[in-house]
Design a protein around this motif. Structure first.
Motif, PDB file in Angstrom:
ATOM      1  N   PRO A   1       0.816  -1.356   0.085  1.00  0.00           N
ATOM      2  CA  PRO A   1      -0.042  -0.102  -0.027  1.00  0.00           C
ATOM      3  C   PRO A   1       0.810   1.323  -0.053  1.00  0.00           C
ATOM      4  CG  PRO A   1      -0.676  -1.380   1.798  1.00  0.00           C
ATOM      5  CD  PRO A   1       0.376  -2.033   1.121  1.00  0.00           C
ATOM      6  N   TYR A   2       0.214   2.160  -0.770  1.00  0.00           N
ATOM      7  CA  TYR A   2       1.087   3.587  -0.610  1.00  0.00           C
ATOM      8  C   TYR A   2       1.006   4.127   0.602  1.00  0.00           C
ATOM      9  CZ  TYR A   2       1.320   8.786  -1.480  1.00  0.00           C
ATOM     10  OH  TYR A   2       1.484   9.920  -1.509  1.00  0.00           O
ATOM     11  N   SER A   3       0.296   3.797   1.497  1.00  0.00           N
ATOM     12  CA  SER A   3       0.150   4.513   2.832  1.00  0.00           C
ATOM     13  C   SER A   3       1.175   3.849   3.737  1.00  0.00           C
ATOM     14  CB  SER A   3      -1.103   4.447   3.473  1.00  0.00           C
ATOM     15  OG  SER A   3      -1.755   3.044   3.409  1.00  0.00           O
ATOM     16  N   SER A   4       1.588   2.696   3.579  1.00  0.00           N
ATOM     17  CA  SER A   4       2.597   1.926   4.103  1.00  0.00           C
ATOM     18  C   SER A   4       4.071   2.652   4.273  1.00  0.00           C
ATOM     19  CB  SER A   4       2.874   0.521   3.943  1.00  0.00           C
ATOM     20  OG  SER A   4       3.461   0.271   2.617  1.00  0.00           O
ATOM     21  N   PHE A   5       4.181   3.394   3.228  1.00  0.00           N
ATOM     22  CA  PHE A   5       5.298   4.179   3.112  1.00  0.00           C
ATOM     23  C   PHE A   5       5.436   5.659   3.553  1.00  0.00           C
ATOM     24  CE2 PHE A   5       5.534   1.234  -0.602  1.00  0.00           C
ATOM     25  CZ  PHE A   5       6.544   0.516  -0.391  1.00  0.00           C
ATOM     26  N   LEU A   6       4.209   6.275   4.077  1.00  0.00           N
ATOM     27  CA  LEU A   6       4.247   7.473   4.517  1.00  0.00           C
ATOM     28  C   LEU A   6       4.718   7.310   6.389  1.00  0.00           C
ATOM     29  CD1 LEU A   6       0.823   8.293   3.606  1.00  0.00           C
ATOM     30  CD2 LEU A   6       2.788   9.043   2.301  1.00  0.00           C
ATOM     31  N   ASN A   7       5.436   8.484   6.398  1.00  0.00           N
ATOM     32  CA  ASN A   7       5.967   8.705   7.772  1.00  0.00           C
ATOM     33  C   ASN A   7       6.994   7.638   8.306  1.00  0.00           C
ATOM     34  OD1 ASN A   7       4.242  11.141   8.210  1.00  0.00           O
ATOM     35  ND2 ASN A   7       2.592   9.818   8.436  1.00  0.00           N
ATOM     36  N   LYS A   8       7.704   7.222   7.302  1.00  0.00           N
ATOM     37  CA  LYS A   8       8.616   5.990   7.643  1.00  0.00           C
ATOM     38  C   LYS A   8       9.891   6.597   7.330  1.00  0.00           C
ATOM     39  CE  LYS A   8       5.651   2.508   8.913  1.00  0.00           C
ATOM     40  NZ  LYS A   8       4.365   2.866   8.631  1.00  0.00           N
ATOM     41  N   ASP A   9      11.053   6.008   8.443  1.00  0.00           N
ATOM     42  CA  ASP A   9      12.397   6.264   7.979  1.00  0.00           C
ATOM     43  C   ASP A   9      12.655   7.722   7.337  1.00  0.00           C
ATOM     44  OD1 ASP A   9      12.557   3.468   8.550  1.00  0.00           O
ATOM     45  OD2 ASP A   9      12.239   2.970   6.556  1.00  0.00           O
ATOM     46  N   LYS A  10      12.083   8.647   8.006  1.00  0.00           N
ATOM     47  CA  LYS A  10      12.687  10.003   7.751  1.00  0.00           C
ATOM     48  C   LYS A  10      13.851  10.366   8.212  1.00  0.00           C
ATOM     49  CE  LYS A  10       7.914  12.033   6.894  1.00  0.00           C
ATOM     50  NZ  LYS A  10       7.002  12.923   7.331  1.00  0.00           N
ATOM     51  N   ASN A  11      14.680  11.284   7.750  1.00  0.00           N
ATOM     52  CA  ASN A  11      15.988  11.612   8.109  1.00  0.00           C
ATOM     53  C   ASN A  11      15.741  12.291   9.528  1.00  0.00           C
ATOM     54  OD1 ASN A  11      17.377  10.612   5.892  1.00  0.00           O
ATOM     55  ND2 ASN A  11      16.903  12.626   4.893  1.00  0.00           N
ATOM     56  N   LYS A  12      16.515  11.868  10.388  1.00  0.00           N
ATOM     57  CA  LYS A  12      16.656  12.589  11.626  1.00  0.00           C
ATOM     58  C   LYS A  12      17.355  13.902  11.479  1.00  0.00           C
ATOM     59  CE  LYS A  12      14.951   9.022  14.125  1.00  0.00           C
ATOM     60  NZ  LYS A  12      13.335   9.022  13.832  1.00  0.00           N
ATOM     61  N   ARG A  13      16.802  14.945  12.343  1.00  0.00           N
ATOM     62  CA  ARG A  13      17.451  16.144  12.062  1.00  0.00           C
ATOM     63  C   ARG A  13      18.157  16.588  13.227  1.00  0.00           C
ATOM     64  NH1 ARG A  13      16.715  16.249   7.219  1.00  0.00           N
ATOM     65  NH2 ARG A  13      14.907  16.880   6.240  1.00  0.00           N
ATOM     66  N   ASN A  14      19.455  17.128  13.158  1.00  0.00           N
ATOM     67  CA  ASN A  14      20.192  17.618  14.369  1.00  0.00           C
ATOM     68  C   ASN A  14      19.999  19.065  14.736  1.00  0.00           C
ATOM     69  OD1 ASN A  14      21.234  18.972  12.249  1.00  0.00           O
ATOM     70  ND2 ASN A  14      23.243  17.921  12.202  1.00  0.00           N
ATOM     71  N   PHE A  15      18.680  19.367  14.724  1.00  0.00           N
ATOM     72  CA  PHE A  15      18.255  20.615  15.402  1.00  0.00           C
ATOM     73  C   PHE A  15      16.858  20.164  15.860  1.00  0.00           C
ATOM     74  CE2 PHE A  15      17.530  21.092  10.621  1.00  0.00           C
ATOM     75  CZ  PHE A  15      16.346  21.300  10.608  1.00  0.00           C
ATOM     76  N   LYS A  16      16.563  21.275  16.523  1.00  0.00           N
ATOM     77  CA  LYS A  16      14.891  21.091  16.886  1.00  0.00           C
ATOM     78  C   LYS A  16      14.254  22.273  16.469  1.00  0.00           C
ATOM     79  CE  LYS A  16      16.092  19.351  21.723  1.00  0.00           C
ATOM     80  NZ  LYS A  16      16.079  19.643  23.049  1.00  0.00           N
ATOM     81  N   THR A  17      12.935  22.173  16.150  1.00  0.00           N
ATOM     82  CA  THR A  17      12.320  23.238  15.370  1.00  0.00           C
ATOM     83  C   THR A  17      11.066  23.731  16.397  1.00  0.00           C
ATOM     84  OG1 THR A  17      12.421  22.110  13.416  1.00  0.00           O
ATOM     85  CG2 THR A  17      10.550  23.841  13.491  1.00  0.00           C
ATOM     86  N   ILE A  18      10.970  24.829  16.318  1.00  0.00           N
ATOM     87  CA  ILE A  18      10.078  25.923  17.186  1.00  0.00           C
ATOM     88  C   ILE A  18       9.004  26.503  16.176  1.00  0.00           C
ATOM     89  CG2 ILE A  18       9.420  27.452  18.861  1.00  0.00           C
ATOM     90  CD1 ILE A  18      12.131  26.966  20.195  1.00  0.00           C
ATOM     91  N   THR A  19       7.673  26.039  15.896  1.00  0.00           N
ATOM     92  CA  THR A  19       6.958  26.499  14.903  1.00  0.00           C
ATOM     93  C   THR A  19       6.141  27.753  15.381  1.00  0.00           C
ATOM     94  OG1 THR A  19       7.041  24.496  14.063  1.00  0.00           O
ATOM     95  CG2 THR A  19       5.229  26.073  13.165  1.00  0.00           C
ATOM     96  N   ILE A  20       6.068  28.708  14.860  1.00  0.00           N
ATOM     97  CA  ILE A  20       5.237  29.888  15.311  1.00  0.00           C
ATOM     98  C   ILE A  20       4.193  30.106  14.010  1.00  0.00           C
ATOM     99  CG2 ILE A  20       5.345  32.517  15.762  1.00  0.00           C
ATOM    100  CD1 ILE A  20       6.455  30.962  17.875  1.00  0.00           C
ATOM    101  N   GLY A  21       3.048  30.181  14.311  1.00  0.00           N
ATOM    102  CA  GLY A  21       2.086  30.464  13.422  1.00  0.00           C
ATOM    103  C   GLY A  21       1.393  31.810  13.573  1.00  0.00           C
ATOM    104  N   LEU A  22       1.027  32.514  12.236  1.00  0.00           N
ATOM    105  CA  LEU A  22       0.487  33.767  12.345  1.00  0.00           C
ATOM    106  C   LEU A  22      -0.956  33.505  11.764  1.00  0.00           C
ATOM    107  CD1 LEU A  22       2.942  36.369  11.330  1.00  0.00           C
ATOM    108  CD2 LEU A  22       2.330  35.942  13.506  1.00  0.00           C
ATOM    109  N   THR A  23      -1.844  34.033  12.378  1.00  0.00           N
ATOM    110  CA  THR A  23      -3.332  33.940  11.725  1.00  0.00           C
ATOM    111  C   THR A  23      -4.151  35.273  12.223  1.00  0.00           C
ATOM    112  OG1 THR A  23      -5.109  32.264  11.439  1.00  0.00           O
ATOM    113  CG2 THR A  23      -4.243  32.625  13.664  1.00  0.00           C
ATOM    114  N   ALA A  24      -5.291  35.082  11.614  1.00  0.00           N
ATOM    115  CA  ALA A  24      -6.203  36.171  11.961  1.00  0.00           C
ATOM    116  C   ALA A  24      -7.780  35.993  11.432  1.00  0.00           C
ATOM    117  CB  ALA A  24      -6.056  37.509  11.098  1.00  0.00           C
ATOM    118  N   GLU A  25      -8.819  36.524  11.957  1.00  0.00           N
ATOM    119  CA  GLU A  25     -10.025  36.301  11.518  1.00  0.00           C
ATOM    120  C   GLU A  25     -10.123  36.044  10.039  1.00  0.00           C
ATOM    121  OE1 GLU A  25     -12.617  35.684  13.419  1.00  0.00           O
ATOM    122  OE2 GLU A  25     -11.525  35.808  15.137  1.00  0.00           O
ATOM    123  N   ARG A  26     -10.885  35.301   9.692  1.00  0.00           N
ATOM    124  CA  ARG A  26     -11.107  35.039   8.056  1.00  0.00           C
ATOM    125  C   ARG A  26     -11.038  36.055   7.268  1.00  0.00           C
ATOM    126  NH1 ARG A  26     -15.438  30.894   5.362  1.00  0.00           N
ATOM    127  NH2 ARG A  26     -16.618  32.882   6.025  1.00  0.00           N
TER     128      ARG A  26
END
Length: 305
Positions: free
Chosen positions: A177-202
């Motif tokens: 299945p195509y889905s069996s390959f998702l989210n598997k064996d991704k490269n590990k990152r040697n940094f940490k990510t902090i995600t900041i999202g900007l938004t507003a009313e539609r």
């Protein structure tokens, strides 16, 4: 490099929300540089219509991956991932923090999480599926995918023929299945990510988009698109802000209608962006008018954990 001390601050959100401005302020505060993950701003021929940082903004903080390619250069998310990670490895030697900004969800995820990797499959399978699409229609392919991989059928953009064919060719070519390959064996990152999202009313997001389209026209978007008419077959130009004006140049649409379509398609794009970015439950969301000190405080808090 000690990954515990290296942080990628990823700024995400819909188009026209103010990501560029925030990224520059954060880069100046942390005395660091900016990596762009906006797939439309890579191309040097597309400056006005992609709302790329201005000359003045580029001088306020050092940017990477802005106007570094030509629309005629073959470039994809896989190549970008390799180049971006190599750039980050270099930047992290001099900085503990690097800023990433962009509205292209797949490109953002490629850097912070890595891409899903699929096995090579026989190219003749895709050719056969494309022929089947023409002869029998999309529904036949959808039903085929439903039989082979119900999970993929339930989660991918099933109305998009390219997505359906991509999933099917993996199912057929690999026997899995195509889905069996998702989210598997991704490269590990040697940094940490902090995600900041900007938004507003539609309504605010949509008004900002409408104003931006009007501003683009006054800044020369019409002339920029006109200069690229002969290249309109290139994939990079099959994007909002250019394809609508190409229809105007062909005489198929009035300028007024083309502008309204640009606004409508930009609003739809913003909606898809928010849907994509909202999937990341670890994002810290702020109103687009939020005080920068509160954002910096959140970043510092996460670094101390």
């Amino acid at each position: 490099m000690n990954s515990k001390n290296k942080y990628l601050i990823s700024i995400v959100g819909p188009t026209a929300i103010g990501k560029t401005s925030l990224s520059i302020k954060l880069a100046q505060h942390f005395n660091t540089e900016i990596l762009s993950a906006d797939s439309r701003q890579f191309y040097k021929e597309m400056q006005i219509g992609t709302a790329a940082p201005t000359v003045e903004e580029l001088l306020e903080a050092k940017h990477h991956f802005i106007h570094h390619k030509s629309i005629e250069d073959p470039y994809n998310v896989g190549t970008f991932e390799k180049e971006a990670i190599a750039t980050l490895d270099t930047l992290f030697k001099a900085h503990d923090i690097v800023i990433m900004v962009g509205g292209s969800g797949l490109y953002v995820d490629a850097v912070s999480k890595g891409l899903d990797y699929f096995p090579e499959v026989d190219k003749s399978i895709r050719a056969r599926l494309n022929l089947e699409l023409v002869e029998n229609g999309l529904e036949t392919l959808q039903l085929q995918l439903k039989t082979l991989d119900i999970e993929a059928y339930s989660t991918i953009a099933i109305e998009n023929p390219q997505r359906v064919i991509r999933a099917l060719e993996i199912c057929i070519g690999s026997g899995k299945p195509y889905s069996s390959f998702l989210n598997k064996d991704k490269n590990k990152r040697n940094f940490k990510t902090i995600t900041i999202g900007l938004t507003a009313e539609r309504d605010i997001i949509y008004n900002r988009i409408n104003k931006r389209v009007d501003i683009m026209l006054t800044e020369g978007q019409l002339e920029e698109a006109q200069s690229l008419v002969d290249k309109q077959h290139l994939n990079a130009l099959n994007t909002v802000g250019y394809k609508e004006l190409f229809n105007y140049f062909k005489g198929e649409w009035t300028l007024g209608f083309a502008m309204e379509e640009m606004k409508k398609n930009s609003r739809r794009f913003a909606k898809r962006q928010l849907t994509w970015f909202k999937r990341n439950k670890e994002t810290y969301w702020f109103d687009y008018l939020a005080d920068i000190n509160s954002i910096i405080e959140t970043i510092e808090k996460q670094k101390s954990l």
